[in-house]
Design an enzyme around this catalytic site. Structure first.
Site, short mmCIF file in Angstrom:
data_model
loop_
_atom_site.label_atom_id
_atom_site.label_comp_id
_atom_site.label_asym_id
_atom_site.label_seq_id
_atom_site.Cartn_x
_atom_site.Cartn_y
_atom_site.Cartn_z
N GLU A 86 0.90 -1.15 0.00
CA GLU A 86 0.00 0.00 0.00
C GLU A 86 0.93 1.20 0.00
O GLU A 86 1.86 1.26 0.83
CB GLU A 86 -0.88 0.00 1.25
CG GLU A 86 -1.94 -1.08 1.26
CD GLU A 86 -2.98 -0.91 0.16
OE1 GLU A 86 -3.30 0.24 -0.19
OE2 GLU A 86 -3.46 -1.93 -0.37
N THR B 27 11.40 3.16 0.34
CA THR B 27 11.18 4.58 0.10
C THR B 27 12.10 5.45 0.95
O THR B 27 12.54 5.03 2.03
CB THR B 27 9.71 4.91 0.42
OG1 THR B 27 9.55 6.33 0.44
CG2 THR B 27 9.28 4.38 1.78
N ASP B 28 12.32 6.68 0.49
CA ASP B 28 13.08 7.64 1.30
C ASP B 28 12.28 8.12 2.51
O ASP B 28 12.85 8.71 3.44
CB ASP B 28 13.54 8.83 0.44
CG ASP B 28 12.41 9.64 -0.19
OD1 ASP B 28 11.22 9.26 -0.02
OD2 ASP B 28 12.70 10.64 -0.86
N GLU B 29 10.96 7.89 2.50
CA GLU B 29 10.13 8.42 3.59
C GLU B 29 10.46 7.78 4.94
O GLU B 29 10.11 8.32 5.99
CB GLU B 29 8.64 8.20 3.29
CG GLU B 29 8.20 8.95 2.06
CD GLU B 29 6.70 9.20 2.00
OE1 GLU B 29 6.02 9.04 3.03
OE2 GLU B 29 6.23 9.58 0.93
N TYR C 105 2.04 5.13 6.70
CA TYR C 105 2.65 4.49 5.53
C TYR C 105 4.16 4.31 5.73
O TYR C 105 4.69 3.20 5.58
CB TYR C 105 2.40 5.34 4.27
CG TYR C 105 3.35 5.00 3.12
CD1 TYR C 105 3.29 3.77 2.49
CD2 TYR C 105 4.33 5.92 2.72
CE1 TYR C 105 4.18 3.44 1.45
CE2 TYR C 105 5.22 5.61 1.70
CZ TYR C 105 5.14 4.37 1.08
OH TYR C 105 6.03 4.05 0.07
N LYS D 209 6.52 0.90 6.03
CA LYS D 209 7.64 0.59 5.14
C LYS D 209 8.92 0.41 5.97
O LYS D 209 9.75 -0.47 5.68
CB LYS D 209 7.84 1.69 4.10
CG LYS D 209 6.77 1.77 3.04
CD LYS D 209 6.67 0.54 2.15
CE LYS D 209 7.83 0.39 1.19
NZ LYS D 209 7.62 -0.75 0.26
#
Ligand code: NAD
Ligand code: DAU
Length: 355
Positions: free
Chosen positions: A82, A132-134, A158, A162
């Site tokens: 997601e 992800t970089d998040e 989110y 991750k």
């Protein structure tokens, strides 16, 4: 063969296409076809004898065990997730189910499969986790870009999910010796991008005469990478990356959101002028900010560039131009994916402002 999970989504479908055009192995695409998964994104390769689609969930151990035993892949690339921050804010159940629990089951199935391989096949097997970089959190404007050593500080449901999946991948390497690689990429854009994310939403809303909803003051910064460049970096990491390592991927293309939206409006003004002669900029509206909105992401891709020789091929300007032209040429794909469920989401997120 390799197995790609989430190959019916935005990046996965671009990856499958690029893989088939450049590599000799076949691809099995395991995808559960959530709202974000669309087989129309792979219609052009559906008949390719080196491509096969399997409908299923990465968290379904029975199905994944059987698929691994049958296909005997030399690699798995895990895109399935997601992926939309705003949806995770409305409710994170699916994010935990797929990104955390699903990834765990996929890792466990892979661990069992790898144990069954000959020593030779085990040595060459790879599990590449797409992240992800998040996970690194938010930067101030004058902070240096994220390196692979930056502490994990996820701020949204989110990015927390991750981050959890990245940790499980890491733990499977350190504890069980699973041959893994993790890539952490910045914001992607390009063809087949589901129109709930900033760039495709702005293009499709502009063309539909709707408002262009910019969160907060529009000054949040993202580091944009054309999707083909991301897919190329993943292929390089799979071929030459060092086991257990993480690689940051980003094109050094920082832009604030208002700059991005202005660039889209200006390009559309040239390519598809409004009938009233006014600029698409007239459609911009500032709306309530995203809760916990990360201010800035920026990727330092030095490790990937130095170790694997990767360079982004597209500038933001050339990639955006290609992307906008693709949406102008593929109105049918857009109407195919913006179903009733899409309209429900637009009303939930934007109400009367931009739905
Ligand atoms: P997407 O939402 O467009 O596609 C996700 C795909 O995964 C869909 O096809 C969906 O059907 C499938 N899927 C979801 N749950 C599944 C499950 N349980 N089992 C099997 N398939 C499932 O996402 P995307 O933008 O293409 O992102 C792909 C990956 O790359 C994600 O892991 C995301 O975190 C990561 N990523 C995305 C970006 C970006 O800018 N989009 C940047 C960096 C990293
Ligand atoms: O950084 C990588 C991440 O990029 C990926 O891990 C995610 O899967 C991907 O969705 C993307 O996350 P973002 O939250 O950065 O992308 P999004 O397109 O949702 O938003 C980009 C920026 O635009 C962000 O600052 C919020 C803003 N925005 C977004 C939407 C949808 C708006 O101003 N208005 C909008 O309507």
């Amino acid at each position: 063969m390799i197995i790609v999970t989430g190959g019916a989504g935005f990046i996965g479908s671009n990856f499958v296409r690029q893989w088939l055009a450049n590599e000799s192995d076949g691809v099995v695409n395991l995808d559960k076809l959530s709202y974000a998964g669309n087989l129309q994104s792979l219609a052009d390769v559906a008949g390719n004898p080196r491509y096969r689609f399997v409908h299923g969930d990465i968290g379904d151990r029975k199905l994944v065990d059987a698929l691994l035993a049958e296909v005997k892949p030399r690699a798995i690339v895990n895109f399935a997730a997601e992926s939309h921050v705003d949806r995770s804010i409305h409710g994170a159940d699916e994010f935990i189910a797929t990104n955390v629990v699903g990834t765990f089951h996929l890792l466990e199935a892979t661990r069992g499969y790898v144990a069954s391989l000959t020593p030779e096949a085990r040595t060459s097997f790879r599990f590449l986790h797409v992240s992800t970089d998040e996970v690194y959190g938010s930067l101030n404007m004058d902070d240096p870009a994220f390196t692979e050593e930056h502490a994990y500080q996820p701020n949204s449901p989110y990015s927390a999910s991750k981050a959890a999946s990245d940790h499980l991948v890491r733990a499977h390497h350190h504890t069980y010796g699973l041959p893994v690689l993790t890539t952490n990429c910045s914001n992607n854009y390009g063809p087949y991008h589901f129109p709930e994310k900033l760039i495709p939403l702005m293009i499709t809303n502009a063309l539909a005469g709707k408002n262009l909803p910019v969160y907060g003051d529009g000054k949040n910064v993202r580091d944009w990478l054309y999707v083909e460049d991301h897919c190329h970096a993943i292929r390089l990491a799979l071929a030459k990356g060092r086991l257990g390592e993480t690689y940051n991927i980003g094109g050094r293309n920082e832009r604030n959101n208002l700059e991005v939206v202005h660039a889209i409006c200006d390009a559309l003004d040239q390519l598809r002028p409004r009938s009233d002669g006014k600029s698409y900029r007239e459609q911009i509206v500032f709306v309530t900010d995203r809760p916990g909105h990360d201010r800035r992401y920026a990727i330092d891709a030095t490790k990937l560039e130095n170790e694997l020789g990767w360079r982004a091929q597209e500038s933001f300007e050339s990639g955006l131009r290609k992307t906008i032209q693709w949406y102008l040429d593929n109105a049918e794909w857009v109407s195919g994916v913006t179903s009733g469920a899409y309209r429900d989401w637009m009303t939930k997120q934007y109400g009367k402002v931009a739905a």
